[in-house]
Scaffold this motif. Structure first.
Motif, PDB file in Angstrom:
ATOM      1  N   SER A  27       0.828  -1.207   0.000  1.00  0.00           N
ATOM      2  CA  SER A  27       0.000   0.000   0.000  1.00  0.00           C
ATOM      3  C   SER A  27       0.865   1.261   0.000  1.00  0.00           C
ATOM      4  CB  SER A  27      -0.963   0.003   1.181  1.00  0.00           C
ATOM      5  OG  SER A  27      -0.262  -0.041   2.397  1.00  0.00           O
ATOM      6  N   ALA A  28       2.029   1.219   0.652  1.00  0.00           N
ATOM      7  CA  ALA A  28       2.937   2.376   0.620  1.00  0.00           C
ATOM      8  C   ALA A  28       3.497   2.594  -0.775  1.00  0.00           C
ATOM      9  CB  ALA A  28       4.069   2.182   1.621  1.00  0.00           C
ATOM     10  N   ALA A  29       3.816   1.513  -1.476  1.00  0.00           N
ATOM     11  CA  ALA A  29       4.327   1.641  -2.848  1.00  0.00           C
ATOM     12  C   ALA A  29       3.264   2.211  -3.778  1.00  0.00           C
ATOM     13  CB  ALA A  29       4.803   0.284  -3.362  1.00  0.00           C
ATOM     14  N   VAL A  30       2.033   1.749  -3.626  1.00  0.00           N
ATOM     15  CA  VAL A  30       0.948   2.288  -4.454  1.00  0.00           C
ATOM     16  C   VAL A  30       0.717   3.764  -4.125  1.00  0.00           C
ATOM     17  CG1 VAL A  30      -1.527   2.126  -4.935  1.00  0.00           C
ATOM     18  CG2 VAL A  30      -0.153   0.054  -4.798  1.00  0.00           C
ATOM     19  N   SER A  31       0.762   4.115  -2.853  1.00  0.00           N
ATOM     20  CA  SER A  31       0.588   5.517  -2.456  1.00  0.00           C
ATOM     21  C   SER A  31       1.722   6.383  -2.978  1.00  0.00           C
ATOM     22  CB  SER A  31       0.513   5.633  -0.938  1.00  0.00           C
ATOM     23  OG  SER A  31      -0.652   5.021  -0.466  1.00  0.00           O
ATOM     24  N   PHE A  33       3.449   5.908  -5.773  1.00  0.00           N
ATOM     25  CA  PHE A  33       3.310   6.112  -7.215  1.00  0.00           C
ATOM     26  C   PHE A  33       2.076   6.910  -7.599  1.00  0.00           C
ATOM     27  CE2 PHE A  33       6.138   2.343  -7.284  1.00  0.00           C
ATOM     28  CZ  PHE A  33       7.201   2.951  -7.930  1.00  0.00           C
ATOM     29  N   THR A  34       1.012   6.830  -6.787  1.00  0.00           N
ATOM     30  CA  THR A  34      -0.200   7.584  -7.118  1.00  0.00           C
ATOM     31  C   THR A  34      -0.252   8.937  -6.436  1.00  0.00           C
ATOM     32  OG1 THR A  34      -1.455   6.570  -5.312  1.00  0.00           O
ATOM     33  CG2 THR A  34      -1.540   5.473  -7.464  1.00  0.00           C
ATOM     34  N   GLY A  35       0.517   9.106  -5.368  1.00  0.00           N
ATOM     35  CA  GLY A  35       0.497  10.363  -4.630  1.00  0.00           C
ATOM     36  C   GLY A  35      -0.690  10.495  -3.697  1.00  0.00           C
ATOM     37  N   ALA A  36      -1.437   9.422  -3.501  1.00  0.00           N
ATOM     38  CA  ALA A  36      -2.618   9.444  -2.645  1.00  0.00           C
ATOM     39  C   ALA A  36      -2.253   8.939  -1.256  1.00  0.00           C
ATOM     40  CB  ALA A  36      -3.726   8.591  -3.256  1.00  0.00           C
ATOM     41  N   TRP A  37      -1.526   9.752  -0.491  1.00  0.00           N
ATOM     42  CA  TRP A  37      -1.070   9.327   0.824  1.00  0.00           C
ATOM     43  C   TRP A  37      -2.208   9.233   1.831  1.00  0.00           C
ATOM     44  CZ3 TRP A  37       3.302   6.970   1.397  1.00  0.00           C
ATOM     45  CH2 TRP A  37       4.317   7.192   0.471  1.00  0.00           C
ATOM     46  N   SER A  38      -3.306   9.928   1.580  1.00  0.00           N
ATOM     47  CA  SER A  38      -4.434   9.853   2.508  1.00  0.00           C
ATOM     48  C   SER A  38      -5.123   8.485   2.451  1.00  0.00           C
ATOM     49  CB  SER A  38      -5.441  10.954   2.206  1.00  0.00           C
ATOM     50  OG  SER A  38      -5.942  10.807   0.890  1.00  0.00           O
ATOM     51  N   ALA A  39      -4.909   7.754   1.377  1.00  0.00           N
ATOM     52  CA  ALA A  39      -5.522   6.434   1.219  1.00  0.00           C
ATOM     53  C   ALA A  39      -4.605   5.305   1.671  1.00  0.00           C
ATOM     54  CB  ALA A  39      -5.913   6.223  -0.239  1.00  0.00           C
ATOM     55  N   LEU A  40      -3.487   5.622   2.308  1.00  0.00           N
ATOM     56  CA  LEU A  40      -2.515   4.601   2.713  1.00  0.00           C
ATOM     57  C   LEU A  40      -3.124   3.587   3.682  1.00  0.00           C
ATOM     58  CD1 LEU A  40       0.457   3.545   2.773  1.00  0.00           C
ATOM     59  CD2 LEU A  40       0.766   5.024   4.748  1.00  0.00           C
ATOM     60  N   MET A  41      -3.672   4.049   4.776  1.00  0.00           N
ATOM     61  CA  MET A  41      -4.204   3.120   5.776  1.00  0.00           C
ATOM     62  C   MET A  41      -5.460   2.376   5.303  1.00  0.00           C
ATOM     63  SD  MET A  41      -1.965   2.912   7.976  1.00  0.00           S
ATOM     64  CE  MET A  41      -2.750   1.882   9.184  1.00  0.00           C
ATOM     65  N   PRO A  42      -6.420   3.029   4.647  1.00  0.00           N
ATOM     66  CA  PRO A  42      -7.551   2.246   4.124  1.00  0.00           C
ATOM     67  C   PRO A  42      -7.121   1.200   3.098  1.00  0.00           C
ATOM     68  CG  PRO A  42      -8.118   4.565   4.153  1.00  0.00           C
ATOM     69  CD  PRO A  42      -6.662   4.472   4.493  1.00  0.00           C
ATOM     70  N   ARG A  43      -6.162   1.544   2.253  1.00  0.00           N
ATOM     71  CA  ARG A  43      -5.663   0.587   1.267  1.00  0.00           C
ATOM     72  C   ARG A  43      -4.947  -0.567   1.970  1.00  0.00           C
ATOM     73  NH1 ARG A  43      -2.788   3.851  -1.863  1.00  0.00           N
ATOM     74  NH2 ARG A  43      -4.530   4.265  -3.220  1.00  0.00           N
ATOM     75  N   PHE A  44      -4.159  -0.250   3.002  1.00  0.00           N
ATOM     76  CA  PHE A  44      -3.481  -1.286   3.778  1.00  0.00           C
ATOM     77  C   PHE A  44      -4.488  -2.249   4.395  1.00  0.00           C
ATOM     78  CE2 PHE A  44      -2.423  -2.249   8.280  1.00  0.00           C
ATOM     79  CZ  PHE A  44      -1.572  -3.306   8.044  1.00  0.00           C
ATOM     80  N   LYS A  45      -5.529  -1.732   5.009  1.00  0.00           N
ATOM     81  CA  LYS A  45      -6.538  -2.586   5.635  1.00  0.00           C
ATOM     82  C   LYS A  45      -7.267  -3.437   4.601  1.00  0.00           C
ATOM     83  CE  LYS A  45      -7.343   0.529   9.495  1.00  0.00           C
ATOM     84  NZ  LYS A  45      -8.277   1.484  10.095  1.00  0.00           N
ATOM     85  N   ASP A  46      -7.553  -2.845   3.438  1.00  0.00           N
ATOM     86  CA  ASP A  46      -8.229  -3.606   2.388  1.00  0.00           C
ATOM     87  C   ASP A  46      -7.365  -4.761   1.888  1.00  0.00           C
ATOM     88  OD1 ASP A  46     -10.456  -2.021   2.536  1.00  0.00           O
ATOM     89  OD2 ASP A  46      -9.916  -0.766   0.812  1.00  0.00           O
ATOM     90  N   ILE A  47      -6.078  -4.525   1.707  1.00  0.00           N
ATOM     91  CA  ILE A  47      -5.188  -5.589   1.237  1.00  0.00           C
ATOM     92  C   ILE A  47      -4.964  -6.619   2.342  1.00  0.00           C
ATOM     93  CG2 ILE A  47      -2.840  -6.113   0.472  1.00  0.00           C
ATOM     94  CD1 ILE A  47      -2.841  -3.383  -0.943  1.00  0.00           C
ATOM     95  N   ALA A  48      -4.697  -6.165   3.554  1.00  0.00           N
ATOM     96  CA  ALA A  48      -4.373  -7.078   4.658  1.00  0.00           C
ATOM     97  C   ALA A  48      -5.531  -8.002   5.015  1.00  0.00           C
ATOM     98  CB  ALA A  48      -3.951  -6.279   5.883  1.00  0.00           C
ATOM     99  N   PHE A  49      -6.758  -7.518   4.898  1.00  0.00           N
ATOM    100  CA  PHE A  49      -7.911  -8.324   5.272  1.00  0.00           C
ATOM    101  C   PHE A  49      -8.665  -8.856   4.058  1.00  0.00           C
ATOM    102  CE2 PHE A  49      -7.317  -5.476   8.987  1.00  0.00           C
ATOM    103  CZ  PHE A  49      -6.921  -6.454   9.873  1.00  0.00           C
TER     104      PHE A  49
END
Length: 80
Positions: A27-31, A33-49
């Motif tokens: 999720s940090a790598a995607v953030s 490259f996309t510049g969407a740092w506000s979506a880091l934790m929601p993206r992390f939770k979506d991938i992890a779970f």
């Protein structure tokens, strides 16, 4: 190399911890490259779970590649 017994609990704890680290790095790598740092934790939770199927599938593929490669390297090292 010394032989050590397989401990299931240690293996499972390591796999879970590794999965969460991998999901966070993904999720940090995607953030990054996309510049969407506000979506880091929601993206992390979506991938992890496993709510983000595509992201989780990528991480599962990475784990399998490292598992197969690591075991192959281990067996080759033990054969020497």
């Amino acid at each position: 190399m010394n032989s050590s017994p397989f401990k299931l609990v240690n293996f499972l704890v390591s796999m879970v911890a590794g999965w969460f680290v991998l999901a966070f790095l993904h999720s940090a790598a995607v953030s990054l490259f996309t510049g969407a740092w506000s979506a880091l934790m929601p993206r992390f939770k979506d991938i992890a779970f496993f709510r983000d199927g595509r992201g989780a599938a990528i991480d599962v593929a990475i784990v399998l590649v490292f598992f197969v490669g690591g075991n192959l390297a281990w067996h080759l090292a033990c054969a020497r």
